[in-house]
Design an enzyme around this catalytic site. Sequence first.
Site, PDB file in Angstrom:
ATOM      1  N   ASP A  39       0.792  -1.120   0.088  1.00  0.00           N
ATOM      2  CA  ASP A  39       0.037  -0.004  -0.078  1.00  0.00           C
ATOM      3  C   ASP A  39       0.887   1.245  -0.099  1.00  0.00           C
ATOM      4  O   ASP A  39       2.135   1.173   0.192  1.00  0.00           O
ATOM      5  CB  ASP A  39      -0.799  -0.151   1.434  1.00  0.00           C
ATOM      6  CG  ASP A  39      -1.864   1.163   1.623  1.00  0.00           C
ATOM      7  OD1 ASP A  39      -2.414   1.435   0.508  1.00  0.00           O
ATOM      8  OD2 ASP A  39      -1.856   1.908   2.359  1.00  0.00           O
ATOM      9  N   ASP A  68      -0.224   5.036   0.908  1.00  0.00           N
ATOM     10  CA  ASP A  68      -0.267   6.002   1.986  1.00  0.00           C
ATOM     11  C   ASP A  68      -0.362   5.175   3.269  1.00  0.00           C
ATOM     12  O   ASP A  68      -1.026   4.492   3.555  1.00  0.00           O
ATOM     13  CB  ASP A  68      -1.538   6.972   1.745  1.00  0.00           C
ATOM     14  CG  ASP A  68      -1.438   7.675   0.563  1.00  0.00           C
ATOM     15  OD1 ASP A  68      -0.301   8.519   0.451  1.00  0.00           O
ATOM     16  OD2 ASP A  68      -2.281   7.549  -0.267  1.00  0.00           O
ATOM     17  N   ASP A 116      -1.613  -1.110   5.948  1.00  0.00           N
ATOM     18  CA  ASP A 116      -2.000  -0.490   7.132  1.00  0.00           C
ATOM     19  C   ASP A 116      -3.588  -0.373   7.297  1.00  0.00           C
ATOM     20  O   ASP A 116      -4.002  -0.055   8.598  1.00  0.00           O
ATOM     21  CB  ASP A 116      -1.486   0.603   7.458  1.00  0.00           C
ATOM     22  CG  ASP A 116      -1.937   1.975   6.379  1.00  0.00           C
ATOM     23  OD1 ASP A 116      -2.261   1.981   5.144  1.00  0.00           O
ATOM     24  OD2 ASP A 116      -2.448   3.209   7.061  1.00  0.00           O
TER      25      ASP A 116
END
Length: 235
Positions: A22, A24, A180
Site C-alpha cells: 500500500d 499512504d 495498514d
Amino acid sequence: MTIAQPQRQPGMPRFPRGVLFDLDGTLLDSAPDMLATANAMRAERGEAAMTLAQLRPHVSRGSRAMVGAAFPALQAQARDALVPAFLAIYERELGRHGTPFADIEAMLARIEADGGRWGIVTNKPEYLARQLLPLLGWEQRCGVLIGGDTLPERKPHPMPLLHAADALGLAPEACVYVGDDRSDIEAARAAGMPSVVALWGYRLPEDSPREWGGDVMVETPGELLDPARWPALAG
C-alpha cells in the site's frame, strides 16, 4: 547515498521474490500533504486549521473520509461534492510535505539486493500515485503500480493484487502484501497472498488490527529489514 547491504550467507532467510505495498500510511507518510490540502480548503471557507492528529487516522480511508474529517458538519452529499476540489489542491501539495517512513528506503534496497521485486497497489487515483514516483526516486524501481481507478475493482477486492502479481511474473502466493488498513489485509486474503499488517500506519481508534487476519503484524518498517520477520512462503 548507497545503503550498505549485509552479505547473505547460505541458509539465511531470503526476502520474498515479490512484495506489494500500500502507499499512504505504509510506504509514505503522506498525512502532512493531506493536512495542507484540508487546511487550504478550510481557510477558503473561513474555518480554523485542523491538526495532524485530527486528520491522520482518516488518511488511509481516502479523500471522502478526509473531507468528512475536515468538514464534519456537512451532509454526505455536500462532502462528496468537495472531493474534486480536495484532489485538485492535493495535486498541488503532492510530495511537498510528506516523506517515506523511517527505514522504508533501506527495506526497499534490501529487497532489491536480495533479488526481489516490489510494486505498489493503492486506492489512491493512479494519476496522483504515478506523479509521486519520480519525486521519491522510485519510478525506475517500482515494478508495478496499480491505483484505485486502474482496474474495474479496487481493494478490498483481490483483483488489483492479482493483476500486480501477474505483472511481476509471480504467482500470488509467491508475493507478500504490506498494508495498514483492513481493506489491504482483506484483499490479500482474498487473493491468496500472505500479508503484513503495518502497525505504523493510519488507523481510527476503534480499529482492531488483530482481527484483520494478517499473517504478520509489524510495529515499525525497521523490523522488515530482517527477512525472518516476513511471512513464510510455500516452497
